[in-house]
Design a protein around this motif. Structure first.
Motif, PDB file in Angstrom:
ATOM      1  N   SER A 140       3.393 -13.289  29.838  1.00 37.49           N
ATOM      2  CA  SER A 140       3.593 -11.918  29.330  1.00 37.49           C
ATOM      3  C   SER A 140       2.391 -11.411  28.545  1.00 37.49           C
ATOM      4  CB  SER A 140       4.828 -11.883  28.421  1.00 37.49           C
ATOM      5  OG  SER A 140       4.660 -12.802  27.340  1.00 37.49           O
ATOM      6  N   ARG A 155       0.511  -9.581  32.758  1.00 39.32           N
ATOM      7  CA  ARG A 155       1.464 -10.213  33.662  1.00 39.32           C
ATOM      8  C   ARG A 155       0.800 -11.239  34.568  1.00 39.32           C
ATOM      9  NH1 ARG A 155       5.800  -6.570  36.487  1.00 39.32           N
ATOM     10  NH2 ARG A 155       6.516  -8.686  36.831  1.00 39.32           N
ATOM     11  N   GLU A 208      17.197  -7.051  40.745  1.00 36.15           N
ATOM     12  CA  GLU A 208      17.398  -5.696  40.266  1.00 36.15           C
ATOM     13  C   GLU A 208      16.212  -4.803  40.553  1.00 36.15           C
ATOM     14  OE1 GLU A 208      18.427  -5.813  36.232  1.00 36.15           O
ATOM     15  OE2 GLU A 208      20.299  -6.920  36.504  1.00 36.15           O
ATOM     16  N   GLU A 209      15.040  -5.405  40.752  1.00 36.17           N
ATOM     17  CA  GLU A 209      13.850  -4.612  41.015  1.00 36.17           C
ATOM     18  C   GLU A 209      13.825  -4.105  42.470  1.00 36.17           C
ATOM     19  OE1 GLU A 209      10.495  -6.888  39.983  1.00 36.17           O
ATOM     20  OE2 GLU A 209      10.986  -6.987  37.848  1.00 36.17           O
ATOM     21  N   LYS A 238      15.343 -13.639  30.142  1.00 33.27           N
ATOM     22  CA  LYS A 238      14.787 -12.851  31.245  1.00 33.27           C
ATOM     23  C   LYS A 238      15.035 -11.369  31.040  1.00 33.27           C
ATOM     24  CE  LYS A 238      12.757 -12.459  35.219  1.00 33.27           C
ATOM     25  NZ  LYS A 238      11.329 -12.812  35.359  1.00 33.27           N
ATOM     26  N   LEU A 239      16.222 -11.016  30.559  1.00 29.52           N
ATOM     27  CA  LEU A 239      16.543  -9.614  30.303  1.00 29.52           C
ATOM     28  C   LEU A 239      15.631  -9.040  29.227  1.00 29.52           C
ATOM     29  CD1 LEU A 239      18.504  -7.336  31.053  1.00 29.52           C
ATOM     30  CD2 LEU A 239      19.996  -8.134  29.214  1.00 29.52           C
ATOM     31  N   GLU A 248      12.607 -10.053  28.543  1.00 32.88           N
ATOM     32  CA  GLU A 248      11.250  -9.864  29.092  1.00 32.88           C
ATOM     33  C   GLU A 248      11.166  -8.622  29.962  1.00 32.88           C
ATOM     34  OE1 GLU A 248      10.338 -13.422  31.120  1.00 32.88           O
ATOM     35  OE2 GLU A 248      10.099 -14.661  29.284  1.00 32.88           O
ATOM     36  N   LEU A 249      12.219  -8.374  30.746  1.00 31.11           N
ATOM     37  CA  LEU A 249      12.204  -7.189  31.617  1.00 31.11           C
ATOM     38  C   LEU A 249      12.110  -5.903  30.809  1.00 31.11           C
ATOM     39  CD1 LEU A 249      14.876  -8.225  34.277  1.00 31.11           C
ATOM     40  CD2 LEU A 249      12.396  -8.089  34.574  1.00 31.11           C
ATOM     41  N   TYR A 250      12.963  -5.808  29.802  1.00 32.38           N
ATOM     42  CA  TYR A 250      12.920  -4.606  28.979  1.00 32.38           C
ATOM     43  C   TYR A 250      11.653  -4.546  28.142  1.00 32.38           C
ATOM     44  CZ  TYR A 250      17.582  -3.069  30.265  1.00 32.38           C
ATOM     45  OH  TYR A 250      18.656  -2.623  30.960  1.00 32.38           O
ATOM     46  N   GLU A 265       8.707  -5.632  29.196  1.00 34.04           N
ATOM     47  CA  GLU A 265       7.666  -5.140  30.104  1.00 34.04           C
ATOM     48  C   GLU A 265       7.823  -3.648  30.351  1.00 34.04           C
ATOM     49  OE1 GLU A 265       7.972  -7.490  33.541  1.00 34.04           O
ATOM     50  OE2 GLU A 265       7.245  -9.365  32.566  1.00 34.04           O
TER      51      GLU A 265
END
Length: 792
Positions: free
Chosen positions: A496, A552, A662-663, A778-779, A781-783, A785
């Motif tokens: 990250s 990333r 989800e992506e 993981k959630l 990290e997604l938010y 990013e």
């Protein structure tokens, strides 16, 4: 019949002839009771009572005559002289020592008696009627005492004696008291009366005739003149009269020492030769004063009383030998001083003040010490040499020089050489004549910064005399080592990481010393293209930062990166070195709080030893064996009798189609769940990518998905879509599994499903997801990013 007066006279007459008047101890009386009548006459009553009374008889001891010794006579009033009365005797010695005439009553002793063995005998006498054996008198007890004669000489039971007396004692000083004993009777005559006299030992000693105390009789008896004396003392009884018996004993008298003699040196002047090579602290000679006394009275303390001798020499006392031991305090040098004079004093340590009139009890002597000339080894100018030379200097470079000289008056030439037993001879050599030390090969400070060698010097005329001096050579530094990065560890890069983020701060090390190796500058190599992943920033404080140039990183795409870094030092001339660092991409928590790769984390958390791994493998093998055995048993069962040629069972075909998560918004469009009311307007094939649509026109306010879900029953919507899928003939010939997750309603905390989330343009802060644990990592990290993309 004898009257009482006549019997008493007879006994007195007998004992008067044989005994002294002091021995009379008779009380014989005849009692004649009477009664006075009325006419004045007296009537005498004759009662049958004892007619003789006595207490004791006496007999001389040691009687040597041929006939028995007459002791005494017994007589009763009943005895008429006609022989009708018989006398008997019993008791101690009756019949053996003492016999009695039964008719006359005469008592005699038949044996010689010894008073020292037995002093008296107790007997009983009785008068009997010879015809009827009736007792005419009752039994009466009497004592026969043995009369003492002077038959025992005095004796000294504790002799011979040993006594001491201090020398120089005054006349009449008591030495010892002796006592003699006499076995004769001290209460009778002078047989036990002892008088003492001296037979030997005059005129030095005397004895008190009554007490036996021996005293000194001569003044100033000197132990050093005569130490031992023998005295003979005689003890005589009968008060020393002629005819008395005597005994003697011996007394050995020793005069004890007192400090009455001062120490004296046999000579007043002494000479001593000491070579100049004598070692400091070692004895070089001894001196002794004589003292005629003994023990502590002869203890002597020696001292040097003049400063010339006390500065160069010291003296100590040997208590056992009573000698003064002379030792050297400083080195001697014949060339500087050839003679020394010492005034030595010897004094008693225990002085008796009674004899202070004799003097000070000390004596002095003069000792002249002559220093002997000795051929000495060369002497170096200093005790330790310290030199230096630069590293990498060519062979033969001069390091320094040592200097030694002959201390003797001849001043012989000196030859120098190195100690061959040391390792330093490989790197250095010395000129034999000048003492100049040179290198034999280039030196490396980083290999050995200091060298220790020993230089030896000897006289050319006498090579056996050697002297040594240590030499320390310091190798000075030159800048001959390029710097390098200080760490060999891999640099961890979080997936990250963002552009501009500092990955690691690096430092450099240099084998050179502080002057050349502690100022560094950093840069990336110019020969290679620009690194698209990382860059380097020099902090100008001997450190540099590795900075990410993109965001990333993915360890599945590329796990390892190499980054070469060039480091320059601040030396003259400046040197540089290139070090390549390995950077490893690892997934990290948000903000990079945990920098540990998954593989490393697994191994670290497991912490399994080799034995544990072997045990796990064995368990797996056993389980596999059990499964194989079970399958074999199942197959060994009997097959059915009729086997159908055509298996009418349905064939189930499974298609595994894993979506992109989800992506992935291309394969499945979940906008229907976001707005079920608009589902009818968006009917199209689910396996075909929808075309992009642009919505133009006036904007309208968007309603929250949660409101829409409340208005439309999602369960009904899902059932409707299921029926449409079953009835649609335009779909491909395979089942398409569409999953719609719906949590339901009524949760007080709300839903975390993205279906209820507002649009992507929300400004909500999702940092709290980091505190929910690894399940939501993981959630988060997604938010995170997403927030970074919005910020960019």
């Amino acid at each position: 019949m004898l009257t009482n007066i006549e019997i008493q006279k007879c006994f007195q007459l007998f004992f008067t002839a044989s005994m002294p008047s002091s021995m009379y101890n008779f009380d014989l009386e005849k009692q004649f009771p009477s009664t006075k009548l009325a006419n004045g006459e007296t009537e005498v009553h004759h009662r049958p009572k004892r007619g003789w009374i006595w207490n004791q008889f006496f007999v001389l001891e040691e009687h040597m005559g041929p006939d028995p010794q007459y002791v005494g006579k017994l007589h009763s009033n009943s005895d008429k002289g006609d022989g009708s009365v018989r006398y008997i005797l019993d008791g101690e010695g009756a019949g053996t020592i003492f016999i009695i005439d039964e008719v006359t009553g005469d008592i005699r002793a038949t044996k010689s008696l010894d008073r020292e063995r037995k002093t008296h005998y107790v007997l009983h006498a009785q008068a009997l009627d010879r015809h009827t054996e009736e007792a005419l008198e009752p039994k009466s007890e009497f004592i026969i005492k043995v009369q003492d004669i002077n038959d025992n000489a005095p004796k000294f039971p504790d002799g011979p004696f040993v006594a001491t007396v201090p020398e120089m004692s005054e006349v009449g000083t008591s030495v010892l008291q002796v006592t003699a004993t006499d076995a004769d009777d001290p209460t009778y005559g002078n047989s036990a009366r002892i008088v003492y006299s001296i037979l030997q030992g005059q005129p030095y000693f005397s004895v008190d005739p009554k007490t036996g105390i021996i005293r000194t009789a001569l003044a100033n008896m000197d132990r050093e003149a005569r130490e031992h004396y023998t005295v003979v003392i005689q003890a005589k009884d009968m008060a020393g009269q002629v005819g008395g018996l005597s005994g003697s004993t011996t007394i050995n008298i020793t005069l004890t020492d007192i400090n009455d003699n001062p120490p004296t040196f046999p000579q007043k002047n002494y000479q001593l030769y000491v070579p100049e090579s004598a070692q400091v602290g070692k004895p070089v000679g001894k001196i002794k004063a004589n003292d005629e006394d003994l023990g502590i009275n002869a203890d002597i303390k020696y001292s040097i009383i003049n400063s010339e001798g006390a500065n160069m020499f010291s003296i100590s006392t040997d208590r056992e030998m009573r000698e003064g031991i002379i030792s050297l305090k400083k080195p001697l040098n014949y060339e500087r001083k050839k003679t020394y004079t010492l005034h030595i004093e010897g004094m008693n340590t225990h002085v008796d003040p009674r004899f202070s009139y004799l003097g000070s009890f000390k004596d002095t002597a003069t000792l002249k010490i002559t220093v002997g000339d000795v051929d000495e080894a060369p002497v170096f100018s200093i005790d330790h040499y310290i030199m230096d030379v630069y590293e990498n200097s060519p062979s033969g470079t001069e390091v320094g020089a040592v200097t030694a000289r002959d201390p003797d008056s001849r001043n012989s030439p000196v030859r120098y050489f190195l100690d061959s037993k040391e390792e330093g001879v490989r790197y250095f050599r010395i000129d034999e004549s000048s003492g100049v030390i040179r290198t034999t090969q280039p030196l490396d400070r980083e290999d050995m910064p200091w060298h220790n060698i020993t230089v030896m010097a000897s006289e050319v005329d006498n090579p056996s005399l050697l002297s040594h001096v240590p030499v320390t050579v310091q190798v000075l530094d030159v800048n001959d080592n390029p710097p390098e990065i200080a760490t060999d560890e891999e640099v961890i890069v979080c997936e990250s990481s963002r552009p501009g983020q500092v990955i690691r701060t690096v430092t450099a090390v240099d084998k050179d010393d502080f002057a050349n190796g502690q100022r560094f500058s950093f840069a990336l190599p110019n020969q290679i293209p620009v690194n698209p992943n990382f860059t380097l920033k020099d902090n100008e404080d001997s450190t540099a930062n590795i900075i990410a140039r993109r965001r990333r990183f993915n360890h599945l795409t590329q796990e390892l990166y190499e980054l070469p870094i060039v480091v320059w030092d601040g030396g003259e001339p400046s040197l540089s070195g290139t070090s390549t660092l390995t950077l490893r991409v690892c997934p990290c928590q948000r903000h990079g709080r945990i920098r540990m790769c998954q593989g490393e984390a697994f191994l670290s958390s497991a912490g399994l030893s080799t034995g544990a791994l072997i045990a796990i493998l064995l368990c797996i093998v056993i389980l596999l064996a059990i499964v194989v055995l079970f399958i074999t048993l199942r197959r060994s069962k009997k097959e059915p009798l009729i086997i159908s040629e055509e298996d009418i069972r349905e064939n189930v075909v499974t298609y595994d189609d894993e979506g992109g998560g989800e992506e992935d918004t291309e394969a499945f469009d979940i906008i229907a769940l976001r707005n079920p009311a608009a589902a009818e307007e968006l009917k199209f094939r689910r396996d075909v990518r929808p075309e992009a649509r642009q919505h133009c026109g006036p904007s309208r306010s968007r309603r929250s998905p949660s409101v829409e879900l409340d208005e439309v029953d999602v369960h009904d919507f899902i059932r409707q879509r299921l029926v449409e899928a079953d009835m649609d003939t335009s779909v491909p010939p395979y089942d398409s599994l569409q999953t719609y997750a719906y949590e339901g309603q009524g949760s007080l905390t709300g839903s975390i499903s993205p279906l209820d989330s507002p649009g992507t343009q929300s400004e909500q802060d999702y940092n709290y997801l980091d505190d929910w644990g690894p399940q939501f990592q993981k959630l988060a990290e997604l938010y995170g990013e997403a927030d970074s993309d919005v910020t960019t």
